[in-house]
Design an enzyme around this catalytic site. Structure first.
Site, PDB file in Angstrom:
ATOM      1  N   SER A 157      22.311   3.008   3.770  1.00  0.00           N
ATOM      2  CA  SER A 157      23.315   4.066   3.593  1.00  0.00           C
ATOM      3  C   SER A 157      23.292   4.960   4.827  1.00  0.00           C
ATOM      4  O   SER A 157      22.332   5.699   5.052  1.00  0.00           O
ATOM      5  CB  SER A 157      23.002   4.892   2.341  1.00  0.00           C
ATOM      6  OG  SER A 157      23.139   4.103   1.180  1.00  0.00           O
TER       7      SER A 157
ATOM      8  N   LYS B 231      30.216   4.292  -0.614  1.00  0.00           N
ATOM      9  CA  LYS B 231      28.870   4.641  -1.079  1.00  0.00           C
ATOM     10  C   LYS B 231      28.716   6.158  -1.192  1.00  0.00           C
ATOM     11  O   LYS B 231      28.086   6.663  -2.132  1.00  0.00           O
ATOM     12  CB  LYS B 231      27.816   4.077  -0.114  1.00  0.00           C
ATOM     13  CG  LYS B 231      26.373   4.498  -0.423  1.00  0.00           C
ATOM     14  CD  LYS B 231      25.921   4.042  -1.806  1.00  0.00           C
ATOM     15  CE  LYS B 231      24.510   4.529  -2.159  1.00  0.00           C
ATOM     16  NZ  LYS B 231      23.450   3.861  -1.439  1.00  0.00           N
TER      17      LYS B 231
END
Length: 307
Positions: free
Chosen positions: A97, A171
């Site tokens: 991420s 995300k």
């Protein structure tokens, strides 16, 4: 392009079970991690490489699952970066991420050296990684996603959400939902208890109604059990919220719920030194601002406080 040889870099809480699922799907797997002790338990299903350059030498696809943007950049393009050692046409799949802008930069730089790229971060936590039920949000070229779909499907449910960087934006949207919902569950649970309701019974009553969610199921249970051993570490979720608000600022958006939850996470990480606690530890921040209030009576289970 057919993908048979896969290298996975980063075998921590998420990466190790992801590696096992990749191997179980029949891919030839090589793994590398900065701390070798985290790769050795995978020797029964994968080749354990001594260095990242050797790890990618024969790779059709290279999966990275590490903590943040600087680590990904260093692994790709640092002094001994793997971009120079991977075969031409190799597909780099970054499941970490990171900031969307950095993912787009990585895609451009890899393209210049003859490689392909997907940003494909995940949601579902350690449980999802173990059970191969991760939600995988992929950004990049549709053709590259099609090539990677079988590999990604070995780890969960993959969706192509747009161009380079879009996976990371998806995300961040996910992380905003998760963080705000964790906060709502902590507040509702403490409210229920202090209002005379059994908070465990409340959770059972809400399951099946409009308040049902995976977060209520799993993190609601964590809070009731006072189990804050990660799971999803607060410091990583805080990073995601900071990145989400950076994207929002660039788009001239105001996201008040995300900002307020980010502030609570900041206090937990920086003031209360709980960066390695599970993100369900929002409850501990809530208890700290409500002196004398405590959900349940069980022992609090947590990793050691950071110094």
């Amino acid at each position: 392009m057919s993908i048979r040889n896969v290298t996975l870099i980063g075998t921590g809480i998420m990466g190790a079970p992801m590696a096992r699922n990749i191997a179980a799907a029949g891919f030839n797997l090589t793994v590398w991690n900065r701390t070798r002790a985290k790769t050795e338990p995978l020797a029964d299903v994968a080749t354990v490489a001594d260095d990242p350059q050797t790890a990618v030498a024969q790779a059709d696809a290279i999966v990275t699952m590490v903590d943040n943007s600087p680590i990904v950049t260093e692994i790709y393009f640092g002094g001994n970066g793997i971009a120079e050692r991977a075969p031409k046409g190799a597909l780099f799949i970054d499941m970490s991420s990171i900031q969307p802008a950095v993912a787009r930069d990585h895609a451009q730089m890899l393209s210049q050296s003859g490689h392909r790229h997907l940003d494909a971060p995940v949601s579902g936590g350690e449980k999802g990684a173990i059970e191969a039920t991760l939600a995988i949000m992929a950004g990049g070229e549709a053709e590259d996603f099609a090539d990677a779909e079988k590999l990604l499907s070995s780890m969960g449910r993959a969706t192509h959400v747009g161009a380079h960087g879009a996976g990371q934006v998806a995300k961040l949207a996910n992380q905003a939902i998760v963080a705000v919902t964790i906060g709502a569950i902590a507040e509702a649970s403490l409210l229920a208890q202090e209002g005379g309701c059994d908070p465990a019974a409340l959770r059972d009553a809400l399951m099946g109604g409009f308040a049902t969610s995976r977060i209520l199921e799993l993190h609601g249970e964590r809070m009731l059990e006072r189990n804050f051993i990660p799971g999803g570490p607060l410091e990583l979720h805080l990073k995601d919220l900071e990145n989400a608000l950076e994207v929002a600022d660039a788009a001239r958006l105001k996201l008040p719920l995300t900002e307020q939850t980010r502030d609570a996470f900041r206090a937990l990480v920086h003031d209360m030194k709980m960066g390695r606690h599970d993100h369900a530890a929002y409850l501990l921040w809530l208890e700290a601002i409500n002196p004398g209030k405590r959900l349940g009576s069980g022992e609090t289970k947590a990793p050691p406080l950071k110094g």
